[in-house]
Design a protein around this motif. Sequence first.
Motif, PDB file in Angstrom:
ATOM      1  N   VAL A   1      -2.097 -11.758  -0.798  1.00  0.00           N
ATOM      2  CA  VAL A   1      -3.257 -10.912  -1.087  1.00  0.00           C
ATOM      3  C   VAL A   1      -4.024 -10.677   0.202  1.00  0.00           C
ATOM      4  CG1 VAL A   1      -5.342 -10.614  -2.457  1.00  0.00           C
ATOM      5  CG2 VAL A   1      -3.394 -11.871  -3.418  1.00  0.00           C
ATOM      6  N   LEU A   2      -4.234  -9.417   0.542  1.00  0.00           N
ATOM      7  CA  LEU A   2      -4.970  -9.042   1.747  1.00  0.00           C
ATOM      8  C   LEU A   2      -6.303  -8.425   1.346  1.00  0.00           C
ATOM      9  CD1 LEU A   2      -2.102  -7.316   3.790  1.00  0.00           C
ATOM     10  CD2 LEU A   2      -2.751  -9.742   3.786  1.00  0.00           C
ATOM     11  N   PHE A   3      -7.388  -9.134   1.575  1.00  0.00           N
ATOM     12  CA  PHE A   3      -8.718  -8.599   1.320  1.00  0.00           C
ATOM     13  C   PHE A   3      -9.237  -7.876   2.563  1.00  0.00           C
ATOM     14  CE2 PHE A   3      -8.513 -11.911  -1.941  1.00  0.00           C
ATOM     15  CZ  PHE A   3      -9.039 -11.243  -3.032  1.00  0.00           C
ATOM     16  N   SER A   4     -10.297  -7.111   2.366  1.00  0.00           N
ATOM     17  CA  SER A   4     -10.968  -6.384   3.462  1.00  0.00           C
ATOM     18  C   SER A   4     -10.007  -5.447   4.195  1.00  0.00           C
ATOM     19  CB  SER A   4     -11.592  -7.384   4.461  1.00  0.00           C
ATOM     20  OG  SER A   4     -12.497  -8.237   3.815  1.00  0.00           O
ATOM     21  N   ARG A   5      -9.106  -4.820   3.430  1.00  0.00           N
ATOM     22  CA  ARG A   5      -8.170  -3.866   4.024  1.00  0.00           C
ATOM     23  C   ARG A   5      -8.425  -2.479   3.434  1.00  0.00           C
ATOM     24  NH1 ARG A   5      -6.948  -8.672   5.633  1.00  0.00           N
ATOM     25  NH2 ARG A   5      -5.082  -8.992   6.916  1.00  0.00           N
ATOM     26  N   GLU A   6      -8.752  -1.548   4.278  1.00  0.00           N
ATOM     27  CA  GLU A   6      -8.972  -0.170   3.857  1.00  0.00           C
ATOM     28  C   GLU A   6      -7.702   0.626   4.112  1.00  0.00           C
ATOM     29  OE1 GLU A   6     -11.400   2.886   2.274  1.00  0.00           O
ATOM     30  OE2 GLU A   6     -12.130   0.875   2.762  1.00  0.00           O
ATOM     31  N   MET A   7      -7.176   1.259   3.065  1.00  0.00           N
ATOM     32  CA  MET A   7      -6.006   2.112   3.271  1.00  0.00           C
ATOM     33  C   MET A   7      -6.472   3.439   3.863  1.00  0.00           C
ATOM     34  SD  MET A   7      -3.249   3.702   0.588  1.00  0.00           S
ATOM     35  CE  MET A   7      -2.367   2.202   0.278  1.00  0.00           C
ATOM     36  N   THR A   8      -5.868   3.801   4.967  1.00  0.00           N
ATOM     37  CA  THR A   8      -6.242   5.049   5.625  1.00  0.00           C
ATOM     38  C   THR A   8      -5.203   6.148   5.403  1.00  0.00           C
ATOM     39  OG1 THR A   8      -5.210   4.280   7.686  1.00  0.00           O
ATOM     40  CG2 THR A   8      -7.571   3.850   7.389  1.00  0.00           C
ATOM     41  N   GLY A   9      -4.023   5.783   4.931  1.00  0.00           N
ATOM     42  CA  GLY A   9      -2.993   6.774   4.678  1.00  0.00           C
ATOM     43  C   GLY A   9      -1.693   6.120   4.276  1.00  0.00           C
ATOM     44  N   PHE A  10      -0.773   6.925   3.801  1.00  0.00           N
ATOM     45  CA  PHE A  10       0.559   6.430   3.458  1.00  0.00           C
ATOM     46  C   PHE A  10       1.522   7.610   3.474  1.00  0.00           C
ATOM     47  CE2 PHE A  10      -1.391   7.647  -0.552  1.00  0.00           C
ATOM     48  CZ  PHE A  10      -0.379   8.338  -1.215  1.00  0.00           C
ATOM     49  N   SER A  11       2.785   7.282   3.595  1.00  0.00           N
ATOM     50  CA  SER A  11       3.833   8.305   3.529  1.00  0.00           C
ATOM     51  C   SER A  11       5.044   7.673   2.858  1.00  0.00           C
ATOM     52  CB  SER A  11       4.203   8.796   4.935  1.00  0.00           C
ATOM     53  OG  SER A  11       4.668   7.717   5.742  1.00  0.00           O
ATOM     54  N   GLN A  12       5.877   8.507   2.273  1.00  0.00           N
ATOM     55  CA  GLN A  12       7.076   7.984   1.632  1.00  0.00           C
ATOM     56  C   GLN A  12       8.277   8.841   2.007  1.00  0.00           C
ATOM     57  OE1 GLN A  12       7.211   8.340  -2.711  1.00  0.00           O
ATOM     58  NE2 GLN A  12       5.387   9.638  -2.690  1.00  0.00           N
TER      59      GLN A  12
ATOM     60  N   LEU B   1       2.562   2.211   4.500  1.00  0.00           N
ATOM     61  CA  LEU B   1       1.121   2.209   4.296  1.00  0.00           C
ATOM     62  C   LEU B   1       0.423   1.936   5.617  1.00  0.00           C
ATOM     63  CD1 LEU B   1       2.628   0.998   1.647  1.00  0.00           C
ATOM     64  CD2 LEU B   1       0.357   0.299   0.959  1.00  0.00           C
ATOM     65  N   GLN B   2      -0.630   2.691   5.883  1.00  0.00           N
ATOM     66  CA  GLN B   2      -1.475   2.439   7.049  1.00  0.00           C
ATOM     67  C   GLN B   2      -2.795   1.828   6.570  1.00  0.00           C
ATOM     68  OE1 GLN B   2      -0.152   5.914   6.872  1.00  0.00           O
ATOM     69  NE2 GLN B   2       1.629   4.992   7.867  1.00  0.00           N
ATOM     70  N   LEU B   3      -3.142   0.681   7.144  1.00  0.00           N
ATOM     71  CA  LEU B   3      -4.353  -0.030   6.767  1.00  0.00           C
ATOM     72  C   LEU B   3      -5.252  -0.211   7.966  1.00  0.00           C
ATOM     73  CD1 LEU B   3      -2.809  -2.952   4.648  1.00  0.00           C
ATOM     74  CD2 LEU B   3      -3.383  -0.638   3.891  1.00  0.00           C
TER      75      LEU B   3
ATOM     76  N   GLY C   1      -7.829  -4.820  13.172  1.00  0.00           N
ATOM     77  CA  GLY C   1      -7.453  -3.473  13.570  1.00  0.00           C
ATOM     78  C   GLY C   1      -6.436  -2.858  12.631  1.00  0.00           C
ATOM     79  N   ALA C   2      -5.644  -1.935  13.149  1.00  0.00           N
ATOM     80  CA  ALA C   2      -4.693  -1.191  12.342  1.00  0.00           C
ATOM     81  C   ALA C   2      -3.483  -2.055  11.979  1.00  0.00           C
ATOM     82  CB  ALA C   2      -4.241   0.061  13.081  1.00  0.00           C
ATOM     83  N   GLU C   3      -3.002  -1.864  10.752  1.00  0.00           N
ATOM     84  CA  GLU C   3      -1.810  -2.553  10.279  1.00  0.00           C
ATOM     85  C   GLU C   3      -0.898  -1.553   9.585  1.00  0.00           C
ATOM     86  OE1 GLU C   3      -2.612  -6.961   8.861  1.00  0.00           O
ATOM     87  OE2 GLU C   3      -4.082  -5.608   7.988  1.00  0.00           O
ATOM     88  N   THR C   4       0.385  -1.864   9.560  1.00  0.00           N
ATOM     89  CA  THR C   4       1.374  -1.049   8.859  1.00  0.00           C
ATOM     90  C   THR C   4       2.173  -1.942   7.920  1.00  0.00           C
ATOM     91  OG1 THR C   4       1.586   0.492  10.710  1.00  0.00           O
ATOM     92  CG2 THR C   4       3.371   0.461   9.110  1.00  0.00           C
ATOM     93  N   ILE C   5       2.373  -1.459   6.707  1.00  0.00           N
ATOM     94  CA  ILE C   5       3.178  -2.196   5.734  1.00  0.00           C
ATOM     95  C   ILE C   5       4.287  -1.277   5.233  1.00  0.00           C
ATOM     96  CG2 ILE C   5       3.196  -3.358   3.489  1.00  0.00           C
ATOM     97  CD1 ILE C   5       0.329  -4.145   3.934  1.00  0.00           C
ATOM     98  N   ARG C   6       5.487  -1.800   5.203  1.00  0.00           N
ATOM     99  CA  ARG C   6       6.643  -1.051   4.719  1.00  0.00           C
ATOM    100  C   ARG C   6       7.162  -1.717   3.451  1.00  0.00           C
ATOM    101  NH1 ARG C   6       9.092   3.951   4.783  1.00  0.00           N
ATOM    102  NH2 ARG C   6      11.344   3.730   4.521  1.00  0.00           N
TER     103      ARG C   6
END
Length: 562
Positions: free
Chosen positions: A137-148, A155-157, A163-168
């Motif tokens: 569980v990742l709290f305090s993460r704002e999603m700024t965008g995603f692509s599929q 997902l861009q967080l 700072g910026a994170e990416t999840i695939r």
Amino acid sequence: MSNETTAATTPTARQRSADVAIVGAGPVGLTIANSLGQAGLKVIVIEKLDTLIDYPRAIGLDDEALRTFQSVGLAQAVLPHTTPNHWMRFLTPGGRCFASIEPRTDEFGWSRRNAFVQPYADRVLYEGLARFANVEVLFSREMTGFSQDADGVTLQLEDAEHGAETIRVQYMVACDGGNSFVRRTLGVPFDGETAPNQWIVVDVRNDPIGTPNIYMCCDPVRPYVSAALPHGIRRFEFMVMPGETEEELGRPENLAKLLHKVLPNGDKLDVIRRRVYTHNARLARNFRTQRVLLAGDAAHIMPVWQGQGYNSGMRDASNLAWKLELVVKGLADAALLDSYDTERRDHARAMIDLSVLAGRIFAPKSRLLGKLRDALTLVLNAVPPVKRYFLEMRFKPMPRYTKGVLAPLGQSGATSPVGRMFIQPRVRRSDGSVCLLDDAIGPNFAVLAWGTDPTYGMSAADKALWQQLGTCFVRVVPDVQLGHLEAIAPDAPGVIRLGDIDGRLKDWFGAQSASVVFLRPDRFVAALVLPTQTSAATAELARALAARPVAAAPAEAPRKVA
């Protein structure tokens, strides 16, 4: 497992990967995470807040939702935060009860109406994730965008600390509320309407009234609600009239005037919070866009009058989680996920319509309509069948699927159990222990037969397919026969035997024209057939599931005939 600990110990990384990302740590997202975690999938839950929401919101939990808690092993943990058999009573301005909803049946294993305090229930779901090392569980993460793309979702967080994170991931489930960022980004229309009025909700500790149940006073001047909740909490709701504002109504002297309608000394209360709500009735045009799925308030929102917003979201979770599991594990093609939209949208629409209708009855647009309602209900209450209709909650549209993961095979029509939820009585295991049916058969598919071997008519390939899906094969017998049949009619390998303690399973099968029932993981009846039709049912359900073929089915030994 506290929020602070989870957030603090989460490893800092610019890139992560998982099987499924769930956006939103509300009840729907947490339930799906528990179900997928239980199935062994790697899951990441993303929440923009720094903690769970800690103020009461939903107050009604139904038997279907409790069965969902049970499916992830958390029913006993949430029960202390509920009040079972919580009746709903509609009152005229003079105090006459013109409709009372008091369902006393427990066909799904739990009380049909329960009051609860949502923050405690959400905490149970969140803490349940500590059982699974594969869920993060990742709290305090704002999603700024995603692509599929054809293979997954990126997902861009944005994290204020890291700072910026990416999840695939392979799939993403959006449980990010009625103002869903994901739904808006996808451009999925949110059809429906917003109610013209608002309501101020006041939750207090140390219940100043103390009487149980929920009362809905249908006063055309200013309707209000008074609801007893667990742990000494009381909820009051009042309609906000034209020209009033949240700031104005929230002043202590004005709040005291509102509360004076229901109790003296309305200024001497231990207020937890007060908040103004707008009631919406909206439904997403579709629940699936390729590898992104909508659930809960992101997919549908409804007025509160039947307490079905939370429960409808839990139905989404129960329907979607097992399908995602099969697809991610490679046991079914992605086409299976289309059945989530097919099965859930129509029932969500029905619950929205019911909630809107209840709101119109509760808060009519004029005093004349209110008087007509009161007069009509006075007459109808004198008619026993009508009174039972309300008491037993028969007006509530139960989920019934006519398309999707089903194999009717001649079992169709209004009375067919196919596409409906199966009952959950008490049963006895072979070791003598007693439990509810779902606890005996586990969280996967099940094939139950009354009195006989459920696999007798299946080929080796049929059994291999069901075994690949983790299916439990069950022979149900009268409780007095349990433990005395092994020498007379031994069970086939892999078949368990359960005793029907209260005769409810016998009654259920006795009302049908067939004796073998195929149950989905969400406990809906997928097929009901004769023993000689089990292979046909298997073939049809394999198509409906988009099931991947079994690599090689073992040869079947010939059966011995006594």
